[in-house]
Design a protein around this motif. Sequence first.
Motif, mmCIF file in Angstrom:
data_model
loop_
_atom_site.group_PDB
_atom_site.id
_atom_site.type_symbol
_atom_site.label_atom_id
_atom_site.label_comp_id
_atom_site.label_asym_id
_atom_site.label_seq_id
_atom_site.Cartn_x
_atom_site.Cartn_y
_atom_site.Cartn_z
ATOM 1 N N GLY A 1 17.827 0.465 14.266
ATOM 2 C CA GLY A 1 17.718 1.895 14.520
ATOM 3 C C GLY A 1 16.438 2.253 15.263
ATOM 4 O O GLY A 1 16.447 3.083 16.178
ATOM 5 N N LEU A 2 15.341 1.608 14.889
ATOM 6 C CA LEU A 2 14.077 1.865 15.582
ATOM 7 C C LEU A 2 14.140 1.392 17.032
ATOM 8 O O LEU A 2 13.580 2.030 17.932
ATOM 9 C CB LEU A 2 12.923 1.158 14.854
ATOM 10 N N GLN A 3 14.832 0.277 17.259
ATOM 11 C CA GLN A 3 14.975 -0.214 18.631
ATOM 12 C C GLN A 3 15.826 0.724 19.481
ATOM 13 O O GLN A 3 15.566 0.895 20.670
ATOM 14 C CB GLN A 3 15.583 -1.615 18.625
ATOM 15 N N ALA A 4 16.850 1.308 18.872
ATOM 16 C CA ALA A 4 17.756 2.182 19.620
ATOM 17 C C ALA A 4 17.149 3.564 19.878
ATOM 18 O O ALA A 4 17.467 4.205 20.874
ATOM 19 C CB ALA A 4 19.080 2.336 18.865
ATOM 20 N N ALA A 5 16.271 4.009 18.988
ATOM 21 C CA ALA A 5 15.703 5.355 19.087
ATOM 22 C C ALA A 5 14.869 5.519 20.359
ATOM 23 O O ALA A 5 14.097 4.638 20.720
ATOM 24 C CB ALA A 5 14.844 5.639 17.854
ATOM 25 N N THR A 6 15.035 6.660 21.007
ATOM 26 C CA THR A 6 14.314 6.940 22.251
ATOM 27 C C THR A 6 13.345 8.114 22.118
ATOM 28 O O THR A 6 12.732 8.524 23.104
ATOM 29 C CB THR A 6 15.318 7.251 23.382
ATOM 30 N N GLY A 7 13.228 8.657 20.909
ATOM 31 C CA GLY A 7 12.429 9.856 20.721
ATOM 32 C C GLY A 7 10.928 9.650 20.788
ATOM 33 O O GLY A 7 10.426 8.535 20.626
ATOM 34 N N ASP A 8 10.207 10.748 21.033
ATOM 35 C CA ASP A 8 8.745 10.725 20.966
ATOM 36 C C ASP A 8 8.289 10.587 19.510
ATOM 37 O O ASP A 8 7.188 10.102 19.238
ATOM 38 C CB ASP A 8 8.184 12.016 21.554
ATOM 39 N N TYR A 9 9.152 11.050 18.608
ATOM 40 C CA TYR A 9 8.923 10.913 17.174
ATOM 41 C C TYR A 9 10.188 10.317 16.562
ATOM 42 O O TYR A 9 11.304 10.628 16.991
ATOM 43 C CB TYR A 9 8.616 12.272 16.526
ATOM 44 N N VAL A 10 9.999 9.478 15.562
ATOM 45 C CA VAL A 10 11.140 8.816 14.915
ATOM 46 C C VAL A 10 11.007 8.962 13.411
ATOM 47 O O VAL A 10 9.937 8.712 12.844
ATOM 48 C CB VAL A 10 11.213 7.323 15.286
ATOM 49 N N VAL A 11 12.101 9.388 12.769
ATOM 50 C CA VAL A 11 12.115 9.498 11.315
ATOM 51 C C VAL A 11 13.217 8.601 10.765
ATOM 52 O O VAL A 11 14.306 8.523 11.326
ATOM 53 C CB VAL A 11 12.316 10.968 10.859
ATOM 54 N N VAL A 12 12.898 7.903 9.694
ATOM 55 C CA VAL A 12 13.861 7.026 9.011
ATOM 56 C C VAL A 12 14.305 7.723 7.739
ATOM 57 O O VAL A 12 13.465 8.178 6.946
ATOM 58 C CB VAL A 12 13.237 5.661 8.673
ATOM 59 N N MET A 13 15.631 7.805 7.523
ATOM 60 C CA MET A 13 16.164 8.495 6.351
ATOM 61 C C MET A 13 17.304 7.702 5.731
ATOM 62 O O MET A 13 18.044 7.015 6.439
ATOM 63 C CB MET A 13 16.677 9.893 6.723
ATOM 64 N N ASP A 14 17.452 7.825 4.402
ATOM 65 C CA ASP A 14 18.625 7.290 3.725
ATOM 66 C C ASP A 14 19.739 8.321 3.806
ATOM 67 O O ASP A 14 19.497 9.534 3.706
ATOM 68 C CB ASP A 14 18.317 6.979 2.263
ATOM 69 N N VAL A 15 20.972 7.851 3.937
ATOM 70 C CA VAL A 15 22.103 8.745 4.136
ATOM 71 C C VAL A 15 22.549 9.409 2.837
ATOM 72 O O VAL A 15 23.325 10.369 2.860
ATOM 73 C CB VAL A 15 23.281 7.965 4.771
ATOM 74 N N ASP A 16 22.061 8.938 1.695
ATOM 75 C CA ASP A 16 22.505 9.484 0.407
ATOM 76 C C ASP A 16 21.789 10.775 0.019
ATOM 77 O O ASP A 16 21.984 11.294 -1.089
ATOM 78 C CB ASP A 16 22.333 8.445 -0.702
ATOM 79 N N LEU A 17 20.945 11.304 0.916
ATOM 80 C CA LEU A 17 20.201 12.549 0.711
ATOM 81 C C LEU A 17 19.193 12.457 -0.444
ATOM 82 O O LEU A 17 18.787 13.480 -0.985
ATOM 83 C CB LEU A 17 21.144 13.731 0.494
ATOM 84 N N GLN A 18 18.795 11.227 -0.800
ATOM 85 C CA GLN A 18 17.679 11.089 -1.730
ATOM 86 C C GLN A 18 16.352 11.337 -1.017
ATOM 87 O O GLN A 18 15.316 11.459 -1.665
ATOM 88 C CB GLN A 18 17.686 9.698 -2.370
ATOM 89 N N ASP A 19 16.417 11.400 0.313
ATOM 90 C CA ASP A 19 15.258 11.766 1.127
ATOM 91 C C ASP A 19 15.452 13.225 1.551
ATOM 92 O O ASP A 19 16.274 13.520 2.420
ATOM 93 C CB ASP A 19 15.156 10.869 2.365
ATOM 94 N N PRO A 20 14.726 14.163 0.937
ATOM 95 C CA PRO A 20 14.959 15.586 1.188
ATOM 96 C C PRO A 20 14.755 15.986 2.653
ATOM 97 O O PRO A 20 13.646 15.857 3.186
ATOM 98 C CB PRO A 20 13.908 16.276 0.299
ATOM 99 N N PRO A 21 15.797 16.472 3.334
ATOM 100 C CA PRO A 21 15.655 16.900 4.740
ATOM 101 C C PRO A 21 14.678 18.058 4.909
ATOM 102 O O PRO A 21 14.141 18.261 6.004
ATOM 103 C CB PRO A 21 17.083 17.331 5.124
ATOM 104 N N GLU A 22 14.442 18.808 3.825
ATOM 105 C CA GLU A 22 13.556 19.972 3.904
ATOM 106 C C GLU A 22 12.136 19.604 4.308
ATOM 107 O O GLU A 22 11.356 20.458 4.744
ATOM 108 C CB GLU A 22 13.517 20.693 2.542
ATOM 109 N N PHE A 23 11.779 18.332 4.199
ATOM 110 C CA PHE A 23 10.436 17.893 4.577
ATOM 111 C C PHE A 23 10.264 17.731 6.087
ATOM 112 O O PHE A 23 9.138 17.621 6.578
ATOM 113 C CB PHE A 23 10.101 16.550 3.917
ATOM 114 N N LEU A 24 11.354 17.686 6.841
ATOM 115 C CA LEU A 24 11.265 17.386 8.272
ATOM 116 C C LEU A 24 10.365 18.354 9.047
ATOM 117 O O LEU A 24 9.515 17.903 9.828
ATOM 118 C CB LEU A 24 12.673 17.344 8.880
ATOM 119 N N PRO A 25 10.511 19.678 8.885
ATOM 120 C CA PRO A 25 9.605 20.580 9.623
ATOM 121 C C PRO A 25 8.137 20.373 9.263
ATOM 122 O O PRO A 25 7.268 20.396 10.148
ATOM 123 C CB PRO A 25 10.088 21.982 9.206
#
Length: 310
Positions: free
Chosen positions: A82-106
């Motif tokens: 995933g890190l190799q495929a990502a082209t962004g200036d910023y990259v975030v790694v997340m688990d799909v089970d939503l145990q990583d709260p999306p509310e932290f992104l901003p």
Amino acid sequence: MSKLSIVVPCYNEEESIPLFYPAVEKVVRQMNDLQIEYWFVNDGSSDNSLAEMRKLHEQNPERVHYVSFSRNFGKEAGLYAGLQAATGDYVVVMDVDLQDPPEFLPQMYELLQTGEYDCIGTRRVDRTGEAKFKSFLSDQFYHVINRISQTNIVPGARDYRMMTRQMVDAVLSLKEYNRFSKGIFSWVGFKTKYLDYHNVERVAGETDWSTWKLFKYAMDGITDFSQAPLSIAVWLGTTSFILSIIGLLFVIIRRIVEPSSSVFGWASLICIILLFGGLQLLCIGILGKYIGRIYMQVKQRPIYIIKEKK
């Protein structure tokens, strides 16, 4: 406009993927100054995870992408792909089970924008809802590895983190076959700030991480970032050698002082043989563990093989 890449490794997550995407979209749509891309990584799932990824890609081909492996290569391989495929200036790694709260992104993005940090990570301050034995083993792992390794690994740290492109490139520059991302993220350096949060239970499905798999993963982390097991083997061997010399001298001296004394029985002799034989096998096993990792590295096999990519 800057771009944010969201990397999501998945293994048998057909129930979680349809819930994950709208939950994250609800948050990132508020980040108007960012272009967003998703990179789902299908780690050889045996369920319909790939079908769910294809469905999301068809709905939004410019925003949602996926990589599908030829078989299961493990989460570390999925994260690396995933890190190799990502082209962004910023990259975030997340688990799909939503145990990583999306509310932290901003908040993560705002902190990176200050220029003071290169990475904003997350750290669980408790493990409510998890088995107590598993939580105990996890706590002990962090305690042990931080005592025997020069690379500090923050207790409770998650893979959920947002990184600058510079840090992502540094992580990708490490081509090792056996990967332990928590250690790699710390080893490459860069200034990191951690956001604390309480444990969140999975939104759907069941975790594939059994206690045994977590134990093996912990052992990989220890052998990847510490030579302490080899040092322990050396000290065990040295101690055994000294004890055997002392025992030999004792037998010789006793024979000289008391010529008529009988030799110790077979039981004690067998116990000594088993003790030193066991120590030798233990040391050989530790050495073999490190040699095995060298063997896999020098073969230069790919970390993963892609079957499909969109």
